[in-house]
Design a protein around this motif. Structure first.
Motif: not given
Length: 126
Positions: A57-58, A74-81, A84-86, A112-114
């Motif tokens: 939950d962002p 790196f892979l966590a960023g790929v998964v979260l993107e 659909g997380f902005d 916080r990372i966009s």
């Protein structure tokens, strides 16, 4: 009902790390054990992260990389993107300094990372 914030510890650190400052941001939930090698099994790692992060939950949760295989970050960023997380919150290690010198102490602070910043498409189309 308020959700208890969760700190998704992407991989358990291989050495003893003080995670008390990370725990101030929520309950620690380790995803990948320290002896596991995310770089050796990308598909397995993506599936493991997706399963663990399904309740992310962002508005209150964060991810934390406290050591281990950097591929997991790196892979966590790929998964979260892909989920659909902005925006995501990453707990970043901030080293304390005295007179410009590192003390060996520090703490985790939220960053916080966009996922929408920048325009990589601009570089792809050149």
């Amino acid at each position: 009902m308020n959700k208890i914030p969760t700190v998704y510890l992407l991989q358990e650190p291989t050495s003893d790390k003080d995670l008390s400052s990370a725990a101030k941001h929520g309950r620690i939930f380790p995803i990948i054990r320290s002896e596991e090698k995310p770089s050796s099994s990308i598909g397995w790692t993506i599936n493991k992260l997706a399963e663990a992060l399904r309740d992310y939950d962002p508005s209150c949760d964060s991810i934390c990389f406290a050591g281990g295989d950097p591929m997991v970050l790196f892979l966590a960023g790929v998964v979260l993107e892909r989920m659909g997380f902005d925006e995501v919150t990453h707990l970043v290690w901030n080293r304390e300094r005295v007179d410009g010198q590192k003390t060996g102490q520090g703490f985790y602070m939220p960053k916080r990372i966009s996922m929408l910043e920048g325009n990589p498409q601009h570089f792809i189309n050149q």
